[in-house]
Design a protein around this motif. Structure first.
Motif, mmCIF file in Angstrom:
data_model
loop_
_atom_site.group_PDB
_atom_site.id
_atom_site.type_symbol
_atom_site.label_atom_id
_atom_site.label_comp_id
_atom_site.label_asym_id
_atom_site.label_seq_id
_atom_site.Cartn_x
_atom_site.Cartn_y
_atom_site.Cartn_z
ATOM 1 N N VAL B 17 61.269 -31.058 64.548
ATOM 2 C CA VAL B 17 61.617 -30.547 63.313
ATOM 3 C C VAL B 17 61.958 -31.771 62.286
ATOM 4 O O VAL B 17 61.493 -31.863 61.249
ATOM 5 C CB VAL B 17 62.766 -29.410 63.200
ATOM 6 C CG1 VAL B 17 63.106 -29.158 61.835
ATOM 7 C CG2 VAL B 17 62.336 -28.216 63.876
ATOM 8 N N PHE B 18 62.687 -32.606 62.881
ATOM 9 C CA PHE B 18 63.329 -33.837 62.143
ATOM 10 C C PHE B 18 61.713 -34.459 61.777
ATOM 11 O O PHE B 18 61.740 -34.770 60.440
ATOM 12 C CB PHE B 18 63.893 -34.848 63.249
ATOM 13 C CG PHE B 18 65.277 -35.071 63.050
ATOM 14 C CD1 PHE B 18 66.349 -33.887 63.260
ATOM 15 C CD2 PHE B 18 65.842 -36.073 62.429
ATOM 16 C CE1 PHE B 18 67.477 -34.132 62.818
ATOM 17 C CE2 PHE B 18 67.141 -36.179 62.387
ATOM 18 C CZ PHE B 18 67.975 -35.096 62.594
ATOM 19 N N GLN B 19 60.908 -34.660 62.668
ATOM 20 C CA GLN B 19 59.821 -35.401 62.320
ATOM 21 C C GLN B 19 58.809 -34.777 61.399
ATOM 22 O O GLN B 19 58.272 -35.233 60.358
ATOM 23 C CB GLN B 19 59.028 -35.429 63.603
ATOM 24 C CG GLN B 19 58.744 -36.943 64.151
ATOM 25 C CD GLN B 19 57.354 -37.303 63.871
ATOM 26 O OE1 GLN B 19 56.553 -36.880 64.600
ATOM 27 N NE2 GLN B 19 57.107 -38.088 62.663
ATOM 28 N N ALA B 20 58.936 -33.448 61.560
ATOM 29 C CA ALA B 20 58.109 -32.470 60.594
ATOM 30 C C ALA B 20 58.649 -32.595 59.346
ATOM 31 O O ALA B 20 57.875 -32.760 58.183
ATOM 32 C CB ALA B 20 57.872 -31.065 60.957
ATOM 33 N N PHE B 21 59.932 -32.608 59.122
ATOM 34 C CA PHE B 21 60.761 -32.582 57.758
ATOM 35 C C PHE B 21 60.301 -33.996 57.267
ATOM 36 O O PHE B 21 60.002 -34.030 55.920
ATOM 37 C CB PHE B 21 62.164 -32.569 57.985
ATOM 38 C CG PHE B 21 62.623 -31.772 57.145
ATOM 39 C CD1 PHE B 21 62.481 -30.324 56.974
ATOM 40 C CD2 PHE B 21 63.689 -32.188 56.228
ATOM 41 C CE1 PHE B 21 63.249 -29.473 56.189
ATOM 42 C CE2 PHE B 21 64.408 -31.316 55.351
ATOM 43 C CZ PHE B 21 64.056 -29.970 55.227
ATOM 44 N N ASP B 23 57.762 -35.768 57.691
ATOM 45 C CA ASP B 23 56.305 -35.774 57.288
ATOM 46 C C ASP B 23 56.213 -35.145 56.039
ATOM 47 O O ASP B 23 55.253 -35.776 55.170
ATOM 48 C CB ASP B 23 55.203 -35.020 58.356
ATOM 49 C CG ASP B 23 54.950 -36.024 59.445
ATOM 50 O OD1 ASP B 23 55.681 -37.296 59.741
ATOM 51 O OD2 ASP B 23 54.025 -35.921 60.131
ATOM 52 N N TYR B 24 56.484 -34.077 55.802
ATOM 53 C CA TYR B 24 56.657 -33.360 54.483
ATOM 54 C C TYR B 24 56.955 -34.102 53.444
ATOM 55 O O TYR B 24 56.557 -34.274 52.393
ATOM 56 C CB TYR B 24 57.116 -31.890 54.467
ATOM 57 C CG TYR B 24 56.333 -31.073 55.354
ATOM 58 C CD1 TYR B 24 55.324 -30.330 54.787
ATOM 59 C CD2 TYR B 24 56.789 -30.397 56.439
ATOM 60 C CE1 TYR B 24 54.484 -29.274 55.231
ATOM 61 C CE2 TYR B 24 56.239 -29.466 57.065
ATOM 62 C CZ TYR B 24 55.183 -28.815 56.442
ATOM 63 O OH TYR B 24 54.262 -27.874 57.211
ATOM 64 N N LEU B 115 56.546 -27.274 52.959
ATOM 65 C CA LEU B 115 57.407 -26.528 53.566
ATOM 66 C C LEU B 115 57.578 -25.106 53.340
ATOM 67 O O LEU B 115 57.506 -24.231 54.331
ATOM 68 C CB LEU B 115 58.721 -27.363 54.147
ATOM 69 C CG LEU B 115 59.616 -26.704 54.839
ATOM 70 C CD1 LEU B 115 59.075 -26.468 56.265
ATOM 71 C CD2 LEU B 115 60.948 -27.722 54.949
#
Lengths: 167, 167
Positions: B17-21, B23-24, B115
């Motif tokens: 989730v960190f990573q996705a955050f 990325d966004y 997101l």
DNA sequence: ACAAATTAGTTTCTATGCAAATCATTCATA
DNA sequence: TATGAATGATTTGCATAGAAACTAATTTGT
């Protein structure tokens, strides 16, 4: 502006988890002089034998460039060592130094960190509910493009566990 | 080493989730030339009127020192302005500049970010399940010491919404 | 009223984290 | 085989993020 208060709440919670994660990284684990990512890296190296830099990056869900910095600091502390591979001289194998192995064997609880200890106090079904939700969240966020899941690693790496197991 | 595979899975998911955050924050929103935290800050300032620096920090779940950097960059872009309070000259009130207000009014969807758009595609009960789990997680992690929840702000601030509402 | 404690914002230092560029090595192909 | 493509690690530049130290302003205690 946000039609759904749930969305707002989820995003706030994500930020809070961010914060808590950082807190654990700084406060709790500064006892060892190591940050959260550094501890996590040591744990992964310890469990998955000699690793290439990019394989470690996959396990930590970060980019190789990020791992380089972490490894620089761990190496300066004398906890890991970098060895150029003989087969493919582009690769750099990471392994724990004697000091690093000693740290893992004498203080495994420290490596886990208080985050894990906190989670382990919960009931099994609660953990499963949280994990299910997190997995959904990850799916929505579409993180699958990261982390090729380390299919081919070094000889010693025991793969097949998968990254989203039976939990 | 980890007795419970759920714990391992949850932590991996948190990292994802960190990573996705991130990325966004980088990819999707770099369209506007603004990062995720910068967009979130603008949104909060837009919704909560003139804010003190520390109040904004509370809303973003970060320390004041972090907000200073974000504000520096937003101010350099001409989107926000800092005004020393007359009542208490220690305080610095943050508000959107005309350019900032224009950005919010002409491109509200951009401010939301992909997101939010992703989350909004989900069913209500799924959102609630995720939010409940995230809330549990936050409770375990003990983030309550952060974010005093902005009890007393400036005159214009409409409080009472609370931070963990009826969702 | 004046000194001490508190509060608000900032600065400095360090540590992630990513993207893009770079360098060396290996692989593929013509 | 020689050249070009691909791979692996690193470097550089930028943006968070926190802790600790610092400054200015206000409040408190005597």
């Amino acid at each position: 502006m946000n039609a759904d208060p749930c969305v707002e709440s989820i995003i706030n919670n994500i930020r809070r988890v961010f914060q808590a994660f950082n807190d654990y990284s700084k406060r709790a684990n500064m006892e060892t002089g190591l940050t959260g990512p550094q501890l996590w890296a040591i744990k992964m190296i310890s469990e998955n034998g000699p690793l290439r830099v990019s394989d470690l990056a996959s396990l930590l869900f970060v980019r190789p460039g990020t791992v380089v910095g972490i490894l620089d600091r761990l190496e300066k502390k004398g906890l890991v060592s970098r060895v150029r591979s003989q087969q493919d001289r582009r690769e750099v194998m990471i392994e724990l130094s004697p000091t690093g192995r000693e740290l893992v064997s004498t203080a495994p609880g420290v490596i886990q960190g208080s985050l894990v200890r906190g989670l382990e106090t919960m009931a099994k079904e609660d953990l499963q509910a949280i994990d299910a939700s997190m997995t959904r969240l990850v799916a929505i966020l579409g993180v699958q493009h990261v982390s090729p899941l380390l299919i081919r690693g070094h000889a010693d790496i025991v793969r097949g566990k998968g990254e989203l197991p039976e939990c």
